[in-house]
Design a protein around this motif. Structure first.
Motif, PDB file in Angstrom:
ATOM      1  N   LYS A  92       0.838  -1.194   0.000  1.00  0.00           N
ATOM      2  CA  LYS A  92       0.000   0.000   0.000  1.00  0.00           C
ATOM      3  C   LYS A  92       0.878   1.250   0.000  1.00  0.00           C
ATOM      4  O   LYS A  92       1.837   1.351   0.776  1.00  0.00           O
ATOM      5  N   LEU A  93       0.544   2.182  -0.856  1.00  0.00           N
ATOM      6  CA  LEU A  93       1.299   3.430  -0.900  1.00  0.00           C
ATOM      7  C   LEU A  93       1.248   4.160   0.435  1.00  0.00           C
ATOM      8  O   LEU A  93       2.233   4.781   0.855  1.00  0.00           O
ATOM      9  N   SER A  94       0.119   4.098   1.109  1.00  0.00           N
ATOM     10  CA  SER A  94      -0.036   4.809   2.376  1.00  0.00           C
ATOM     11  C   SER A  94       0.978   4.374   3.420  1.00  0.00           C
ATOM     12  O   SER A  94       1.284   5.132   4.348  1.00  0.00           O
ATOM     13  N   SER A  95       1.513   3.174   3.280  1.00  0.00           N
ATOM     14  CA  SER A  95       2.509   2.669   4.231  1.00  0.00           C
ATOM     15  C   SER A  95       3.928   3.083   3.859  1.00  0.00           C
ATOM     16  O   SER A  95       4.874   2.780   4.596  1.00  0.00           O
ATOM     17  N   HIS A  96       4.085   3.752   2.734  1.00  0.00           N
ATOM     18  CA  HIS A  96       5.423   4.085   2.246  1.00  0.00           C
ATOM     19  C   HIS A  96       5.611   5.579   2.024  1.00  0.00           C
ATOM     20  O   HIS A  96       6.595   5.983   1.403  1.00  0.00           O
ATOM     21  N   VAL A  97       4.687   6.392   2.520  1.00  0.00           N
ATOM     22  CA  VAL A  97       4.810   7.841   2.391  1.00  0.00           C
ATOM     23  C   VAL A  97       4.602   8.481   3.748  1.00  0.00           C
ATOM     24  O   VAL A  97       4.011   7.891   4.663  1.00  0.00           O
ATOM     25  N   SER A  98       5.092   9.711   3.883  1.00  0.00           N
ATOM     26  CA  SER A  98       4.891  10.460   5.117  1.00  0.00           C
ATOM     27  C   SER A  98       3.464  11.005   5.161  1.00  0.00           C
ATOM     28  O   SER A  98       2.718  10.939   4.174  1.00  0.00           O
ATOM     29  N   GLU A  99       3.090  11.565   6.294  1.00  0.00           N
ATOM     30  CA  GLU A  99       1.749  12.125   6.428  1.00  0.00           C
ATOM     31  C   GLU A  99       1.538  13.265   5.438  1.00  0.00           C
ATOM     32  O   GLU A  99       0.472  13.375   4.801  1.00  0.00           O
ATOM     33  N   ALA A 100       2.560  14.102   5.287  1.00  0.00           N
ATOM     34  CA  ALA A 100       2.457  15.225   4.348  1.00  0.00           C
ATOM     35  C   ALA A 100       2.347  14.729   2.913  1.00  0.00           C
ATOM     36  O   ALA A 100       1.583  15.280   2.100  1.00  0.00           O
ATOM     37  N   GLN A 101       3.105  13.693   2.590  1.00  0.00           N
ATOM     38  CA  GLN A 101       3.048  13.128   1.242  1.00  0.00           C
ATOM     39  C   GLN A 101       1.697  12.472   0.986  1.00  0.00           C
ATOM     40  O   GLN A 101       1.160  12.557  -0.118  1.00  0.00           O
ATOM     41  N   TYR A 102       1.155  11.826   1.994  1.00  0.00           N
ATOM     42  CA  TYR A 102      -0.173  11.219   1.858  1.00  0.00           C
ATOM     43  C   TYR A 102      -1.200  12.295   1.503  1.00  0.00           C
ATOM     44  O   TYR A 102      -2.020  12.108   0.594  1.00  0.00           O
ATOM     45  N   GLU A 103      -1.159  13.403   2.221  1.00  0.00           N
ATOM     46  CA  GLU A 103      -2.122  14.480   1.977  1.00  0.00           C
ATOM     47  C   GLU A 103      -1.953  15.040   0.566  1.00  0.00           C
ATOM     48  O   GLU A 103      -2.943  15.347  -0.118  1.00  0.00           O
ATOM     49  N   LEU A 104      -0.696  15.181   0.118  1.00  0.00           N
ATOM     50  CA  LEU A 104      -0.430  15.714  -1.213  1.00  0.00           C
ATOM     51  C   LEU A 104      -0.956  14.775  -2.292  1.00  0.00           C
ATOM     52  O   LEU A 104      -1.618  15.210  -3.250  1.00  0.00           O
ATOM     53  N   LEU A 105      -0.703  13.489  -2.131  1.00  0.00           N
ATOM     54  CA  LEU A 105      -1.163  12.501  -3.108  1.00  0.00           C
ATOM     55  C   LEU A 105      -2.680  12.384  -3.080  1.00  0.00           C
ATOM     56  O   LEU A 105      -3.330  12.289  -4.128  1.00  0.00           O
ATOM     57  N   ASP A 106      -3.250  12.417  -1.899  1.00  0.00           N
ATOM     58  CA  ASP A 106      -4.705  12.331  -1.757  1.00  0.00           C
ATOM     59  C   ASP A 106      -5.382  13.535  -2.420  1.00  0.00           C
ATOM     60  O   ASP A 106      -6.406  13.383  -3.111  1.00  0.00           O
ATOM     61  N   GLU A 107      -4.804  14.703  -2.241  1.00  0.00           N
ATOM     62  CA  GLU A 107      -5.352  15.922  -2.849  1.00  0.00           C
ATOM     63  C   GLU A 107      -5.293  15.836  -4.379  1.00  0.00           C
ATOM     64  O   GLU A 107      -6.257  16.203  -5.072  1.00  0.00           O
ATOM     65  N   PHE A 108      -4.171  15.350  -4.908  1.00  0.00           N
ATOM     66  CA  PHE A 108      -4.039  15.226  -6.362  1.00  0.00           C
ATOM     67  C   PHE A 108      -5.091  14.271  -6.924  1.00  0.00           C
ATOM     68  O   PHE A 108      -5.763  14.586  -7.916  1.00  0.00           O
ATOM     69  N   LEU A 109      -5.242  13.120  -6.313  1.00  0.00           N
ATOM     70  CA  LEU A 109      -6.183  12.126  -6.815  1.00  0.00           C
ATOM     71  C   LEU A 109      -7.627  12.609  -6.696  1.00  0.00           C
ATOM     72  O   LEU A 109      -8.448  12.386  -7.595  1.00  0.00           O
ATOM     73  N   THR A 110      -7.936  13.279  -5.612  1.00  0.00           N
ATOM     74  CA  THR A 110      -9.294  13.796  -5.427  1.00  0.00           C
ATOM     75  C   THR A 110      -9.631  14.835  -6.487  1.00  0.00           C
ATOM     76  O   THR A 110     -10.729  14.841  -7.053  1.00  0.00           O
ATOM     77  N   SER A 111      -8.673  15.714  -6.781  1.00  0.00           N
ATOM     78  CA  SER A 111      -8.923  16.799  -7.737  1.00  0.00           C
ATOM     79  C   SER A 111      -8.949  16.311  -9.180  1.00  0.00           C
ATOM     80  O   SER A 111      -9.660  16.878 -10.014  1.00  0.00           O
ATOM     81  N   THR A 112      -8.184  15.275  -9.503  1.00  0.00           N
ATOM     82  CA  THR A 112      -8.100  14.809 -10.892  1.00  0.00           C
ATOM     83  C   THR A 112      -8.974  13.592 -11.172  1.00  0.00           C
ATOM     84  O   THR A 112      -9.473  13.425 -12.292  1.00  0.00           O
ATOM     85  N   MET A 113      -9.159  12.720 -10.175  1.00  0.00           N
ATOM     86  CA  MET A 113      -9.886  11.474 -10.393  1.00  0.00           C
ATOM     87  C   MET A 113     -11.240  11.434  -9.684  1.00  0.00           C
ATOM     88  O   MET A 113     -12.029  10.520  -9.889  1.00  0.00           O
ATOM     89  N   GLY A 114     -11.476  12.416  -8.815  1.00  0.00           N
ATOM     90  CA  GLY A 114     -12.752  12.481  -8.124  1.00  0.00           C
ATOM     91  C   GLY A 114     -12.845  11.635  -6.868  1.00  0.00           C
ATOM     92  O   GLY A 114     -13.881  11.588  -6.209  1.00  0.00           O
ATOM     93  N   THR A 115     -11.769  10.963  -6.516  1.00  0.00           N
ATOM     94  CA  THR A 115     -11.733  10.148  -5.297  1.00  0.00           C
ATOM     95  C   THR A 115     -10.300  10.085  -4.787  1.00  0.00           C
ATOM     96  O   THR A 115      -9.348  10.237  -5.557  1.00  0.00           O
TER      97      THR A 115
END
Length: 288
Positions: A92-115
């Motif tokens: 799982k990617l969530s186990s290999h990124v920092s909290e800040a990186q998780y938020e950044l990746l989550d924001e990108f996916l939400t804005s571009t993929m809708g989830t």
């Protein structure tokens, strides 16, 4: 220099060193009854930058068979790709990124993929990196040369063949450490301006058919240099023997592969020359 995953995803489509700017090459010699053609693709490009020159159209029309990295006319190929999006080891990617990186990746996916990341958490990192790259192209409509040639081949009832299997291509990235792929993914999001700047430059060079400039740009990327043999050289040598058999078979071939496979001492152009073929650039002019 940022070890951008962009370099790995498009290296096979961009890095070529040739004396003359061209994407299209005529292949003759070795008692071939008729010429075949070699074309360097970029796997994804904005629609406004997508061009197929008249010389390329003519070469394609003459060919009896289309050869690409994958046989995209086979519905099983796309189905197989869909089954391989998740990491085979269940990481799982969530186990290999920092909290800040998780938020950044989550924001990108939400804005571009809708989830958010919870939906994509089990995906292979390079799949998400391809999503980032597509987003950074910055255009509403993207085009694929592979998709274009596949459609034309089907319309013209040409045979279509692939040089590799889906299993093999996905297996290439399985040989690159998972954490390193995660690092490249996050760097492309953490320094968006630099990643987009590199991608924009690559596209400009491709559109200008500046193969020498593309080669120099990619060669300066540390990550690319680390995996040149895996991504390009070893595959090219395998293709060399297969293409030799294809070129000796009756009929004419239109070979369309990532432009990065064409140039250099271990590139397809040189490897075909080593077998005794003449490989000559075809001068093209942009047609609207």
């Amino acid at each position: 220099m940022v070890k951008s995953i962009t370099a790995l995803l498009v290296a096979g489509a961009l890095s070529v060193s040739t004396a003359q700017a061209s994407l299209l090459y005529k292949v003759t010699g070795n008692d071939m009854a008729e010429p075949s053609y070699l074309f360097g693709t970029i796997h994804m490009i904005c629609a406004e930058d997508f061009k197929v020159h008249e010389q390329t159209k003519a070469a394609f029309a003459q060919a009896d068979r289309l050869i690409m990295e994958l046989d995209m006319a086979d519905p099983g190929v796309l189905q197989s790709m869909q089954t391989k999006l998740l990491d085979p080891q269940g990481r799982k990617l969530s186990s290999h990124v920092s909290e800040a990186q998780y938020e950044l990746l989550d924001e990108f996916l939400t804005s571009t993929m809708g989830t958010g990341l919870t939906t994509f958490d089990g995906m292979r990192p390079f799949i998400l990196s391809s999503m980032v790259m597509t987003s950074q192209l910055g255009c509403a409509q993207q085009m694929s040369y592979e998709g274009h040639f596949t459609q034309k081949a089907m319309e013209q009832q040409k045979a279509v063949d692939g040089l590799e299997s889906v299993d093999f291509q996905f297996g290439i990235f399985d040989q690159i450490p998972y954490q390193e792929q995660v690092q490249w993914l996050m760097e492309s999001l953490e320094d968006k301006a630099k990643a987009k700047g590199e991608l924009d430059k690559m596209v400009r060079l491709y559109v200008a058919e500046d193969m020498e400039g593309l080669y120099k740009m990619i060669a300066d990327t540390d990550a690319y240099a680390d995996y040149t043999a895996l991504l390009l050289d070893d595959r090219n040598r395998t293709w060399q023997q297969q293409l030799d058999a294809d070129l000796q078979a009756p009929g004419s071939e239109f070979i369309a592969v990532g432009a990065g496979h064409l140039g250099g001492n271990a590139g397809i152009i040189q490897l075909l020359k080593d077998l005794g073929y003449a490989v000559e650039p075809v001068t093209t002019q942009t047609q609207d």
